[in-house]
Design an enzyme around this catalytic site. Structure first.
Site, PDB file in Angstrom:
ATOM      1  N   HIS A  26       0.838  -1.201   0.000  1.00 23.59           N
ATOM      2  CA  HIS A  26       0.000   0.000   0.000  1.00 23.59           C
ATOM      3  C   HIS A  26       0.874   1.252   0.000  1.00 23.59           C
ATOM      4  O   HIS A  26       0.699   2.152  -0.830  1.00 23.59           O
ATOM      5  CB  HIS A  26      -0.910  -0.007   1.228  1.00 23.59           C
ATOM      6  N   GLU A  27       1.832   1.322   0.923  1.00 25.14           N
ATOM      7  CA  GLU A  27       2.683   2.505   1.021  1.00 25.14           C
ATOM      8  C   GLU A  27       3.663   2.594  -0.140  1.00 25.14           C
ATOM      9  O   GLU A  27       3.913   3.692  -0.664  1.00 25.14           O
ATOM     10  CB  GLU A  27       3.427   2.508   2.356  1.00 25.14           C
ATOM     11  N   HIS A  30       1.999   4.141  -3.169  1.00 25.05           N
ATOM     12  CA  HIS A  30       1.916   5.603  -3.103  1.00 25.05           C
ATOM     13  C   HIS A  30       3.225   6.231  -3.598  1.00 25.05           C
ATOM     14  O   HIS A  30       3.229   7.141  -4.430  1.00 25.05           O
ATOM     15  CB  HIS A  30       1.668   6.064  -1.664  1.00 25.05           C
TER      16      HIS A  30
END
Length: 235
Positions: A26-27, A30
Site C-alpha cells: 500500500h505505502e 503511493h
C-alpha cells in the site's frame, strides 16, 4: 492455558504475512506513483521498496495487530486484525500536475490492496496441492489476505482527509472548496477513530446501535468480496 497460547500463536502466524504484505505494498504504491508523477521524495527516502522494515510503524504495524489478536480472542474468540504503516511523504508541489497526480497517488494504495485481494483469492486454488497441515495454514493465511486487503481498500477510501479517499475528493472539488476541505486533515483521524470506536462504545453503554461507519465499511467489503470471488472463480 497452553491451548489459549497455541491458538494465539496460530492466529498470529496466519495474520503476520497478510498484514506485512498489505501495508508494505500500500505505502510502496503511493511512493511509486508519486515518483512516476514527478516527485522522487519517497524514492530518495528509500520508501519505494518491498522491504517491510522501511514502512513499519512500531505501534501501527506491530503493537496494534497484536492487541487486536489478544483482545479478539479474549472477548470473542474470533479476532480481526487491523494495522497501518508510516505514511509515505509526498511533496505535492513537485508533482507534474499537483491536483490530478495527488489523486493518482492516493488511489494507488487502495488499488494495490484490491489487486492483492484478487491475487490471494486466486491462490486459494493452490491450497489443495499441499499436505493437509500446511494446506490449512496456507488457506487461512490467504483468506485473511483477501479480507484484510479489502477492508484496507474500503477504509482508506472514506472521503475524509488524511485518508486516501479524502485526498481524491480534495482533488475533485473546486479550488476554494478544496482549500477549505483539506483543513479537515488535522481532525480527520480523530473523527474516524471517534466514529469507529468511541461512538459504538457510547452506543453500547446507552443501549443504542451506533456502529454506522463499520457497517458502511463492511457493506463495501461485501460487494467487493463478491466481485473478487467471482473474478477468481471461487463462486
Amino acid at each position: 492455558m497452553d491451548g489459549f497460547i497455541s491458538d494465539i500463536a496460530f492466529t498470529a502466524s496466519i495474520w503476520a504475512l497478510p498484514v506485512l504484505i498489505a501495508i508494505t505494498m500500500h505505502e510502496a504504491a503511493h511512493g511509486f506513483v508519486a515518483n512516476l508523477c514527478g516527485d522522487p521524495t519517497a524514492r530518495l527516502m528509500g520508501r519505494v521498496t518491498l522491504n517491510p522494515f522501511a514502512h513499519i510503524d512500531k505501534f501501527g504495524t506491530i503493537v496494534l495487530p497484536i492487541l487486536c489478536i489478544v483482545s479478539g480472542w479474549a472477548l470473542a474468540g474470533t479476532p480481526f486484525v487491523f494495522g497501518y504503516a508510516k505514511p509515505v511523504p509526498v511533496a505535492m508541489s513537485r508533482l507534474n500536475n499537483p491536483r490530478r497526480d495527488m489523486m493518482l497517488v492516493a488511489a494507488a494504495g487502495p488499488g494495490v490492496n484490491v489487486l492483492l485481494a484478487v491475487a490471494a483469492s486466486a491462490l486459494l486454488h493452490t491450497a489443495s496441492w499441499f499436505p493437509q497441515w500446511f494446506g490449512a495454514w496456507w488457506e487461512a493465511t490467504l483468506v485473511n489476505g483477501v479480507l484484510l486487503n479489502l477492508v484496507l481498500a474500503v477504509f482508506n477510501m472514506i472521503p475524509l482527509p488524511p485518508l486516501d479517499g479524502g485526498r481524491i475528493v480534495t482533488g475533485l472539488l473546486p479550488y476554494e472548496l478544496a482549500r477549505r476541505y483539506v483543513r479537515l486533515e488535522r481532525y480527520g483521524i480523530f473523527i474516524v477513530v471517534g466514529l469507529l470506536f468511541l461512538l459504538p462504545f457510547i452506543g453500547r453503554e446507552v443501549g443504542i446501535e451506533l456502529n454506522y461507519l463499520m457497517r458502511l465499511i463492511m457493506v463495501g467489503v461485501h460487494y467487493l468480496l463478491q466481485f473478487v470471488l467471482m473474478l477468481t472463480g471461487q463462486i
